[in-house]
Scaffold this active site. Structure first.
Site, PDB file in Angstrom:
ATOM      1  N   SER A 183       0.790  -1.232   0.000  1.00 46.25           N
ATOM      2  CA  SER A 183       0.000   0.000   0.000  1.00 46.25           C
ATOM      3  C   SER A 183       0.818   1.276   0.000  1.00 46.25           C
ATOM      4  O   SER A 183       0.320   2.321  -0.406  1.00 46.25           O
ATOM      5  CB  SER A 183      -0.946   0.003   1.201  1.00 46.25           C
ATOM      6  OG  SER A 183      -0.227  -0.085   2.420  1.00 46.25           O
ATOM      7  N   HIS A 211      -5.526  -3.512  -2.295  1.00 43.83           N
ATOM      8  CA  HIS A 211      -5.094  -2.563  -3.328  1.00 43.83           C
ATOM      9  C   HIS A 211      -4.934  -3.227  -4.692  1.00 43.83           C
ATOM     10  O   HIS A 211      -4.484  -2.579  -5.648  1.00 43.83           O
ATOM     11  CB  HIS A 211      -3.786  -1.900  -2.909  1.00 43.83           C
ATOM     12  CG  HIS A 211      -3.902  -1.079  -1.665  1.00 43.83           C
ATOM     13  ND1 HIS A 211      -4.244   0.253  -1.680  1.00 43.83           N
ATOM     14  CD2 HIS A 211      -3.755  -1.419  -0.361  1.00 43.83           C
ATOM     15  CE1 HIS A 211      -4.287   0.705  -0.439  1.00 43.83           C
ATOM     16  NE2 HIS A 211      -3.997  -0.288   0.379  1.00 43.83           N
ATOM     17  N   LYS A 242     -12.025   0.869  -1.056  1.00 47.02           N
ATOM     18  CA  LYS A 242     -11.174   1.366  -2.121  1.00 47.02           C
ATOM     19  C   LYS A 242     -11.928   1.285  -3.456  1.00 47.02           C
ATOM     20  O   LYS A 242     -12.784   2.109  -3.726  1.00 47.02           O
ATOM     21  CB  LYS A 242      -9.851   0.623  -2.095  1.00 47.02           C
ATOM     22  CG  LYS A 242      -9.121   0.882  -0.765  1.00 47.02           C
ATOM     23  CD  LYS A 242      -7.898   0.065  -0.565  1.00 47.02           C
ATOM     24  CE  LYS A 242      -7.202   0.431   0.741  1.00 47.02           C
ATOM     25  NZ  LYS A 242      -7.985   0.180   1.958  1.00 47.02           N
TER      26      LYS A 242
END
Length: 396
Positions: A183, A211, A242
Site C-alpha cells: 500500500s 489494493h 477502495k
C-alpha cells in the site's frame, strides 16, 4: 495531572509540526471524494485517494445505498452472529465468492477487521504465521493477537521466505500472509514463487487484495486472478473502502475455513454487521466494474503515463508498477514541507513518514483513480516538478 496524562504529554510531535505550519493530517474536505475536492473554498486535485475505480460519487452506487437504507434502516444494531444478518448480506457473500472464484465468502464491517479477525484466529500455539516485513498494519495487529509462532521475511524476498519456511516443523500449520499490492510503495508480491514454495513446504497462503482488486485481473478481480493462481491461494481478502467505493471487507475461501471463522473470529462475532447502505453500495460498484472494463484500461493508461513522466522528471519512485506511486524524499520534515507546498499548488498527496516507514524511506504517496483525466495528471506533474526542484529532490 494523572500519571497517564503525564506519560502521554511527552508526545509533542504534532504540536511541533503545527507550530512550524507543516502538520499534514486531518485536512478538512468539504465535498465528495472525486478527482477534485473542495478545501476551504478552494478546488484541489486529489491524488491521495484509494478510490481506484473512481466510484464513490457514481449515481448508481449512491442510489443503491439510499434504497438499501430506506428498506433496512441505517444500521444493524448487532453482529452477524446474532441479529445482524440480512438477506442482502447473504446474497452479497454469494456474489463475492463467485466473483473471486472461491467456494464461500464472509463480510466484515471493515477491511482492518478482516485481517485482524482472520490472522489472529486460524492458527494454533504450535503453528506458524509468516509475514512479509511490509505487510499492512491490520495483518501485523492480527499476528500480535495470534498465539502462534511468528516469522518474518524480507520484503518480497522469496529466498528469505524459504529460509523461514525451513525453520518450521513440517507437521504444523504454516500460514503465509502477504499484501498483493503493497500500500505504501506500490510494488506487487511475487505470488507465483510464493505458491511454489507453499506447495514445496506444505504451507497455506492468505493474500490481502485490498489494493489489487479493481486494478488487476479480469473484471478487477485482483492480482491472484491476474497471475492465474486464484485456485492455489487458500484465502483471499478484500476491502470495500477502495475500488468498491464503500466501507467493509471480506474473506473468500472454502467452506471449511468459513465455518471455523464464523464461530471463532472475534472481530466478526463481536462487531456490528456491515450497514445495509455499505453492502448495497459495494455490490453496485462491483456491477459497474464488471460492466465498464474501460475504467480499468484508462486507469492503466494514466498510470503508465505518470510512471514514465516521474522517471523522466528524475523522481525516485522505487519498484512500483501500479497506480500507487511513491515519491521518495527520505526526510520526515522535508516530506511535511513538500506536502504543504503541493497543497498550496493545488495538489493533495499523502505524506508517509516514520514510524509508518523507516526514516530513510519517507515518501509522498501519489495515487491515481480511473476518473482522473490526462490533463489533471499533467497539471499535478507540473506542480510536483516545481516543488521538488525547490527542495532539490530531482536526480540530475
Amino acid at each position: 495531572m494523572k500519571l497517564l496524562q503525564e506519560k502521554l504529554a511527552v508526545y509533542d510531535a504534532p504540536q511541533k509540526a503545527k507550530a512550524a505550519g507543516v502538520y499534514p493530517y486531518f485536512r478538512e474536505i468539504s465535498s465528495e471524494q472525486n478527482t477534485e475536492v473542495e478545501m476551504h473554498g478552494k478546488k484541489v486535485l486529489m491524488f491521495g485517494s484509494n478510490s481506484y475505480m473512481g466510484l464513490t460519487n457514481h449515481p448508481k452506487v449512491i442510489e443503491a445505498a439510499v434504497e438499501a437504507t430506506k428498506k433496512y434502516g441505517t444500521g444493524m444494531a448487532g453482529s452477524p452472529f446474532l441479529n445482524g444478518t440480512l438477506d442482502i448480506h447473504k446474497r452479497f457473500e454469494e456474489k463475492i465468492a463467485d466473483y473471486i472464484g472461491k467456494e464461500d465468502a464472509m463480510l466484515y464491517s471493515t477491511g482492518f477487521g478482516v485481517n485482524l479477525g482472520v490472522v489472529s484466529t486460524l492458527t494454533g500455539r504450535e503453528d506458524y504465521v509468516i509475514l512479509d516485513e511490509q505487510d499492512h498494519a491490520s495483518i501485523i495487529e492480527g499476528r500480535r493477537l495470534s498465539f502462534s509462532n511468528y516469522l518474518k521475511y524480507r520484503h518480497n524476498d522469496m529466498a528469505s521466505l524459504e529460509a523461514q519456511l525451513k525453520k518450521c516443523d513440517p507437521n504444523k500449520v504454516k500460514l503465509i500472509v502477504s499484501d498483493s499490492v503493497f500500500s505504501m510503495e506500490g510494488d506487487v508480491a511475487n505470488i507465483p514463487e510464493m505458491v511454489r514454495l507453499a506447495k514445496q513446504y506444505n504451507a497455506s497462503i492468505m493474500i490481502d487484495e485490498a489494493h489489487g482488486i479493481g486494478v488487476f485481473g479480469e473484471g478487477g478481480r485482483g492480482v491472484c486472478n491476474h497471475v492465474g493462481l486464484t485456485d492455489d491461494i487458500d484465502l483471499i481478502m478484500g476491502t470495500f473502502s477502495k475500488s468498491f467505493a464503500s466501507l467493509g471487507g471480506f474473506i473468500a475461501t472454502d467452506k471449511v475455513v468459513t465455518n471455523f471463522l464464523r464461530h471463532h473470529s472475534r472481530s466478526y462475532i463481536f462487531t456490528a454487521s456491515i450497514t445495509p447502505a455499505a453492502t448495497a453500495a459495494a455490490s453496485a460498484a462491483m456491477d459497474i466494474m464488471l460492466a465498464e472494463p474501460e475504467r480499468q484500461k484508462h486507469l492503466w493508461d494514466i498510470t503508465n503515463y505518470a510512471l514514465e513522466s516521474f522517471r523522466a522528471m528524475g523522481c525516485e519512485i522505487g519498484n512500483t508498477s501500479t497506480p500507487i506511486i511513491p515519491l521518495f524524499i527520505r526526510d520526515d520534515y522535508k516530506t511535511f514541507h513538500v506536502t504543504r507546498d503541493l497543497l498550496d499548488e493545488g495538489v493533495f498527496v499523502n505524506p508517509v513518514v516514520s514510524p509508518a516507514v523507516a526514516p530513510h524511506d519517507t515518501l509522498i504517496r501519489y495515487s491515481l483513480m480511473a476518473t482522473h483525466t490526462k490533463d489533471q495528471v499533467t497539471r499535478s506533474l507540473e506542480a510536483i516538478e516545481k516543488v521538488f526542484k525547490k527542495y532539490d529532490l530531482l536526480k540530475k
